[in-house]
Enzyme design. Structure first.
Site, PDB file in Angstrom:
ATOM      1  N   GLN A 111     -12.695 -86.291  -2.574  1.00  0.00           N
ATOM      2  CA  GLN A 111     -13.569 -86.015  -3.710  1.00  0.00           C
ATOM      3  C   GLN A 111     -14.071 -84.575  -3.697  1.00  0.00           C
ATOM      4  O   GLN A 111     -14.593 -84.099  -2.689  1.00  0.00           O
ATOM      5  CB  GLN A 111     -14.773 -86.961  -3.696  1.00  0.00           C
ATOM      6  CG  GLN A 111     -14.414 -88.431  -3.842  1.00  0.00           C
ATOM      7  CD  GLN A 111     -14.201 -89.136  -2.514  1.00  0.00           C
ATOM      8  OE1 GLN A 111     -13.900 -88.494  -1.494  1.00  0.00           O
ATOM      9  NE2 GLN A 111     -14.371 -90.448  -2.504  1.00  0.00           N
TER      10      GLN A 111
ATOM     11  N   GLN B 108      -9.174 -84.285  -7.441  1.00  0.00           N
ATOM     12  CA  GLN B 108      -9.794 -85.610  -7.466  1.00  0.00           C
ATOM     13  C   GLN B 108     -11.231 -85.491  -7.943  1.00  0.00           C
ATOM     14  O   GLN B 108     -11.999 -84.684  -7.434  1.00  0.00           O
ATOM     15  CB  GLN B 108      -9.748 -86.246  -6.070  1.00  0.00           C
ATOM     16  CG  GLN B 108     -10.347 -87.644  -6.019  1.00  0.00           C
ATOM     17  CD  GLN B 108     -10.110 -88.349  -4.688  1.00  0.00           C
ATOM     18  OE1 GLN B 108      -9.282 -87.926  -3.895  1.00  0.00           O
ATOM     19  NE2 GLN B 108     -10.836 -89.431  -4.461  1.00  0.00           N
ATOM     20  N   ASP B 109     -11.590 -86.311  -8.952  1.00  0.00           N
ATOM     21  CA  ASP B 109     -12.974 -86.395  -9.440  1.00  0.00           C
ATOM     22  C   ASP B 109     -13.450 -85.089 -10.079  1.00  0.00           C
ATOM     23  O   ASP B 109     -14.554 -84.615  -9.798  1.00  0.00           O
ATOM     24  CB  ASP B 109     -13.928 -86.794  -8.305  1.00  0.00           C
ATOM     25  CG  ASP B 109     -13.650 -88.179  -7.763  1.00  0.00           C
ATOM     26  OD1 ASP B 109     -12.788 -88.873  -8.323  1.00  0.00           O
ATOM     27  OD2 ASP B 109     -14.289 -88.570  -6.775  1.00  0.00           O
TER      28      ASP B 109
ATOM     29  N   ASP C 205      -8.414 -89.974 -10.633  1.00  0.00           N
ATOM     30  CA  ASP C 205      -9.680 -90.386 -11.267  1.00  0.00           C
ATOM     31  C   ASP C 205     -10.464 -89.162 -11.749  1.00  0.00           C
ATOM     32  O   ASP C 205     -11.677 -89.067 -11.533  1.00  0.00           O
ATOM     33  CB  ASP C 205     -10.543 -91.184 -10.284  1.00  0.00           C
ATOM     34  CG  ASP C 205      -9.802 -92.366  -9.687  1.00  0.00           C
ATOM     35  OD1 ASP C 205      -8.887 -92.893 -10.344  1.00  0.00           O
ATOM     36  OD2 ASP C 205     -10.138 -92.765  -8.547  1.00  0.00           O
TER      37      ASP C 205
ATOM     38  N   ARG D  65      -7.927 -96.763 -14.264  1.00  0.00           N
ATOM     39  CA  ARG D  65      -7.952 -97.926 -13.378  1.00  0.00           C
ATOM     40  C   ARG D  65      -9.400 -98.388 -13.225  1.00  0.00           C
ATOM     41  O   ARG D  65     -10.341 -97.612 -13.432  1.00  0.00           O
ATOM     42  CB  ARG D  65      -7.321 -97.621 -12.022  1.00  0.00           C
ATOM     43  CG  ARG D  65      -7.963 -96.478 -11.233  1.00  0.00           C
ATOM     44  CD  ARG D  65      -7.287 -96.323  -9.886  1.00  0.00           C
ATOM     45  NE  ARG D  65      -7.859 -95.254  -9.086  1.00  0.00           N
ATOM     46  CZ  ARG D  65      -7.775 -95.195  -7.759  1.00  0.00           C
ATOM     47  NH1 ARG D  65      -7.137 -96.147  -7.083  1.00  0.00           N
ATOM     48  NH2 ARG D  65      -8.308 -94.192  -7.088  1.00  0.00           N
TER      49      ARG D  65
END
Length: 550
Positions: free
Chosen positions: A346, A368-369, A390, A466
């Protein structure tokens, strides 16, 4: 065994009769506590009101104990009583968290988690108090948004403590936060029932979702999109210049610090950030409301950092290059990035839990993030968002309109391929008015990513989203999806987790990646008669707070 379950097992109800009225009495045997009684008519109404909640026994017990219910309570009296129960329990939770902080000197991880909890529960305190005020003024959508955020904060605190749970006090606090979450959920469910079914509590039912065939009522209008944005005629209060020439400050944070501390203020504080690369971590605290960032354009005004969970030991929230907590935040014409790289887990570029925030013509770069839309109502217009895992996530009610969504190479050896999910929504309760809505966006890969994708498309699988949490809600409307989107469309989180409770919807999308003929069975086509549920006006009430962009 949880405190609530123990309470349930050790409690029983009985009726007693006085000379004048029938009373319903509850004997609480836990820890020798005394019993309490309410009139039978009130108890019957309490049971009716509590039927709308996910935890009716806890609701009945707590409302029977409160002294706030009048002799002939209205539907709003039940809601206010439930809010009072949530707030009283929150105050106890805050005290417990402060005790953890006071006893954690010398333990950096525990101190960090407890400090985050103190801040987060203060935000919850403010939102619950604001909810009570909004009900008095008839602002039911505000009440729903703010109590949805309170649930986010309670879970976020619980989750922070989970990773440092090495004392009895922390364990007890986490158990208490579990029960606090249930009380807050019950209050929110009543508010949702009131909004959807009206004042007659006999018509109230527990919260339903689109998977139950339930769609929120719309307030009118057929326009999905908003024509508003960041006003073009704003004049700066202060100027930031990297080299100090023609500016009031050299860093963005210095300019933010100069903004007034007033969470109730309606005046905008406009910060013009001149072209340049600003290597800093920026925080707009809760007390600084209506702060505006104006840059010289994407790729010209750049705020950059590299904090990440793997290398720096920070949390996902604190890894953000720019983190916003003050309501009414706006930004236009800049790039915010996290350069930590694709292999450090993250690493947030932009994090916001600012209600009524507007971001326009902004670029967010990460892996990521990338964009952490943590809570409350947010509007992203004509923005560019780049990442891989994500990279749009959180538990807010956010609309992304006319945005460019770009998948970037994920790992150090990108030719090997990977599974990438664009969005992940952490909705933990069906009553929360949260979700991620993408309207008129384009979904593609960066130029670098497309070189690897074209050479071996079978090992590169990209999905629209997701389910991070049980009631995840993500929708795509009138978007252009290129062929990088896998035919399944959506990716499971872990086995069959949340597949029966999530809502992943699509409507009117085009492009080779939009073909729904091979989509997973647990995704949905949004019925045309319900598509305006996700308009800017209905989903985030944007017509009431997004200003005209002229």
């Amino acid at each position: 065994m949880s405190d609530f379950l123990l309470f349930s097992l050790l409690s029983f109800c009985f009726f007693c009769t006085s000379s004048s009225t029938t009373r319903h009495c509850v004997q609480n045997l836990q820890q020798g506590a005394h019993g309490f009684c309410v009139s039978s008519s009130n108890y019957s109404n309490i049971r009716l009101a509590c039927k709308s909640t996910r935890f009716p026994w806890l609701c009945e017990t707590s409302l029977s104990q409160t002294s706030l219910l009048p002799a002939n309570p209205t539907s709003l009296d039940f809601i206010r009583s439930a809010l009072s129960v949530s707030y009283d329990n929150l105050k106890t939770g805050q005290s417990m968290v402060k005790s953890i902080l006071e006893s954690s000197e010398g333990n950096l991880n525990r101190t960090t988690a407890a400090t985050a909890c103190v801040d987060i529960l203060y935000y919850s305190d403010y939102r619950i108090r604001s909810t009570n005020d909004s009900l008095t003024r008839g602002k039911i959508k505000d009440a729903r948004a703010w109590m949805s955020a309170a649930l986010v904060y309670h879970y976020t605190c619980w989750n922070a403590l989970k990773y440092v749970n090495d004392t009895k006090l922390i364990d007890e606090t986490m158990a208490f936060l579990d029960e606090l979450t249930r009380h807050t959920s019950n209050a929110l469910s009543m508010i949702v029932a009131y909004d959807n079914y009206g004042k007659d509590i006999s018509t109230w039912v527990p919260p339903k979702t689109e998977r139950d065939g339930f769609y929120e009522k719309v307030s009118g209008g057929t326009e999905l999109r908003s024509k508003g944005g960041v006003p073009s005629n704003m004049k700066p209060d202060v100027t930031v210049s990297k080299d100090g020439s023609g500016g009031d400050y050299k860093t963005v944070q210095e300019a933010v610090n100069a903004a007034p501390d007033n969470p109730e203020s309606t005046r905008r504080f406009v910060i013009y950030i001149k072209e340049g690369v600003y290597e800093e971590t920026v925080r707009v605290p809760f007390e600084k409301r209506n702060v505006v960032f104006l840059g010289d354009g994407m790729g010209k005004t750049i705020i950059t950092g590299s904090l990440n969970v793997k290398m720096h030991g920070v949390s996902t929230i604190t890894s953000a290059t720019v983190g916003i907590s003050g309501d009414g935040f706006m930004a236009r014409g800049l790039t915010i990035r996290n350069t930590a790289g694709p292999d450090v887990h993250q690493a947030v570029a932009f994090r916001s839990d600012s209600d009524h925030s507007v971001l326009e013509n902004c670029e967010f770069i990460g892996n990521q993030d990338t964009v952490f839309a943590l809570s409350l109502r947010q509007f992203y217009n004509k923005c560019r968002i780049q990442g891989n895992v994500d990279f749009v996530f959180g538990n807010s009610a956010s609309v992304f309109q006319d945005c460019e969504i770009l998948v970037a190479p994920r790992q150090l050896n990108p030719e090997k391929g990977a599974n990438n999910a664009i969005a992940a929504l952490g909705r933990t309760d069906p009553a929360q008015s949260t979700g991620l809505v993408f309207q008129n966006c384009s979904i593609d890969g960066t130029n670098e990513y497309m070189r690897f994708y074209r050479s071996n498309p079978k090992v590169h699988r990209n999905y629209l989203g997701r389910p991070w949490k049980e009631f995840s809600r993500i929708v795509y409307i009138n978007c252009v999806m290129e062929d990088i989107i896998h035919p399944d469309g959506w990716m499971p989180w872990d086995g069959d987790f949340a597949l029966k409770t999530l809502f992943f919807g699509e409507f009117g999308n085009t492009g080779p990646g939009s073909d729904r003929s091979k989509r997973v069975a647990w995704s949905s086509e949004i019925p045309s008669q319900h598509v305006h549920t996700y308009s800017v006006q209905n989903f985030i009430q944007g017509d009431q707070w997004i200003p005209s962009s002229s």
